[in-house]
Design a protein around this motif. Structure first.
Motif, PDB file in Angstrom:
ATOM      1  N   ASP A  70       0.874  -1.169   0.000  1.00  0.00           N
ATOM      2  CA  ASP A  70       0.000   0.000   0.000  1.00  0.00           C
ATOM      3  C   ASP A  70       0.913   1.221   0.000  1.00  0.00           C
ATOM      4  O   ASP A  70       1.603   1.496   0.993  1.00  0.00           O
ATOM      5  N   ASN A 108       6.397  -2.230 -10.517  1.00  0.00           N
ATOM      6  CA  ASN A 108       5.774  -0.933 -10.758  1.00  0.00           C
ATOM      7  C   ASN A 108       6.827   0.150 -10.941  1.00  0.00           C
ATOM      8  O   ASN A 108       6.671   1.067 -11.752  1.00  0.00           O
ATOM      9  N   ARG A 146      -1.789   1.118 -12.497  1.00  0.00           N
ATOM     10  CA  ARG A 146      -2.852   0.399 -11.803  1.00  0.00           C
ATOM     11  C   ARG A 146      -2.242  -0.472 -10.709  1.00  0.00           C
ATOM     12  O   ARG A 146      -1.450  -1.371 -10.987  1.00  0.00           O
ATOM     13  N   ARG A 147      -2.628  -0.210  -9.469  1.00  0.00           N
ATOM     14  CA  ARG A 147      -2.097  -0.975  -8.341  1.00  0.00           C
ATOM     15  C   ARG A 147      -3.093  -2.025  -7.851  1.00  0.00           C
ATOM     16  O   ARG A 147      -2.693  -3.056  -7.342  1.00  0.00           O
ATOM     17  N   GLY A 148      -4.379  -1.755  -7.978  1.00  0.00           N
ATOM     18  CA  GLY A 148      -5.388  -2.719  -7.566  1.00  0.00           C
ATOM     19  C   GLY A 148      -5.515  -2.848  -6.057  1.00  0.00           C
ATOM     20  O   GLY A 148      -4.792  -2.209  -5.290  1.00  0.00           O
ATOM     21  N   ARG A 149      -6.440  -3.684  -5.635  1.00  0.00           N
ATOM     22  CA  ARG A 149      -6.669  -3.888  -4.208  1.00  0.00           C
ATOM     23  C   ARG A 149      -5.462  -4.577  -3.578  1.00  0.00           C
ATOM     24  O   ARG A 149      -4.928  -5.539  -4.116  1.00  0.00           O
ATOM     25  N   LYS A 150      -5.037  -4.053  -2.438  1.00  0.00           N
ATOM     26  CA  LYS A 150      -3.884  -4.556  -1.699  1.00  0.00           C
ATOM     27  C   LYS A 150      -2.596  -4.538  -2.540  1.00  0.00           C
ATOM     28  O   LYS A 150      -1.647  -5.261  -2.260  1.00  0.00           O
ATOM     29  N   ALA A 153      -2.420  -5.662  -8.230  1.00  0.00           N
ATOM     30  CA  ALA A 153      -2.518  -5.548  -9.683  1.00  0.00           C
ATOM     31  C   ALA A 153      -1.124  -5.660 -10.304  1.00  0.00           C
ATOM     32  O   ALA A 153      -0.157  -5.121  -9.780  1.00  0.00           O
TER      33      ALA A 153
END
Length: 295
Positions: A70, A108, A146-150, A153
């Motif tokens: 996060d 990322n 785009r990281r997505g939930r937790k 992603a």
């Protein structure tokens, strides 16, 4: 001139550099990754940062880590080899540094590096894949990472590539990382031939039509192409970029393109296949870019 200490934490080593605002390296070094189990990684980062802090009048610390994190809180939901990150907030653990700290997933970071100063500067949507011990991924769509939930992603290495095994063993046997990572390729060749080769040596043997490695390398390229085709059909990006040492071998993208045309010729008209500009510095450059955008 503002300066930053930037870390790229890996399973075997921690690379770190003092950089200016444009990611020019002013000083750099690396150390083996501390053993896991009692939080030595945090002590290492704190002690190292304090050593550089006064010398360079640092403005902050940026980290690239092999974990689903996060980015606001620094809390790690999932990590690979650096298990001391799991279930803890990296930002809170490093609070004694006394400087702003930002942290981002390593794949990322590689993706951000390519967008900032690499081979995706003109792209609004692209996917970056790092091929090494496993396969990491970063997804940049419609101008945003785009990281997505937790932060999960982009974990393309966990994509299931086969349904022939029992469901409860698929992650251990049939993921993109298992079938398409360099480490697993070299391990399969070792189990077959007893030879410990580097990726460069293996591809050289393959290009010379060495039948002892031909089948395993063909299966590796097939896996990369199949995984790539799946991602293109889901996201339709302008580019797919490959990073990692094996992607630097001559003809790498040709092998993938040839297979993509066999899978579905239209694919090559949707997405351009390319390699990353940044190599060993990708994580650090991307981590700095993330820091600058977060502060």
């Amino acid at each position: 001139m503002k300066t930053y200490l930037v870390y790229d934490v890996g399973g075997t080593s921690v690379k770190y550099s003092v950089m200016d605002e444009q990611a020019n390296v002013l000083e750099s070094s690396s150390s083996p990754t501390p053993p896991q189990g009692d939080g030595q990684i945090y002590k290492f980062i704190i002690d190292t940062t304090k050593k550089y802090k006064n010398k360079w009048h640092l403005s902050g610390v940026a980290l690239s880590v092999p974990a689903a994190v996060d980015v606001k809180t620094g809390y790690v939901h999932y990590a690979g080899q650096v298990t001391d990150f799991i279930g803890r907030s990296i930002k809170e653990e490093l609070i004694d540094i006394g400087l702003p700290v930002e942290v981002e997933n390593d794949a990322n970071c590689a993706t951000l590096a390519e967008k900032w100063k690499g081979n995706a500067q003109e792209c609004n949507s692209f996917i970056c894949m790092t091929i090494g011990t496993g396969i990491g991924g970063g997804i940049f769509l419609d101008g945003k990472l785009r990281r997505g939930r937790k932060g999960m992603a982009g974990e393309v290495g966990l994509m299931i590539m086969s349904s022939t095994e029992s469901l409860d063993t698929l992650v251990e046997t049939s993921t993109f990382s298992r079938l398409g990572s360099t480490w697993n390729l070299l391990n399969r060749v070792f189990l077959k031939t007893g030879e410990k080769l580097t990726g460069e040596e293996l591809i050289d043997r393959y290009n010379k039509n060495d039948t002892s490695v031909q089948g395993e390398v063909e299966a590796f390229f097939d896996a990369i192409a199949i995984g790539t085709a799946n991602l293109i059909h889901i996201f339709a990006p302008e580019k797919v970029l490959y990073g990692g040492g094996i992607s630097e071998q001559v003809g790498f993208t040709n092998h993938i393109n040839k297979r993509l045309k066999k899978i579905r010729p239209e694919i090559v008209g949707i997405t351009e296949i390319d390699v990353c500009k940044f190599r060993n510095l990708a994580g650090q450059v991307g981590a700095l870019y993330h820091f600058r955008n977060s502060q």
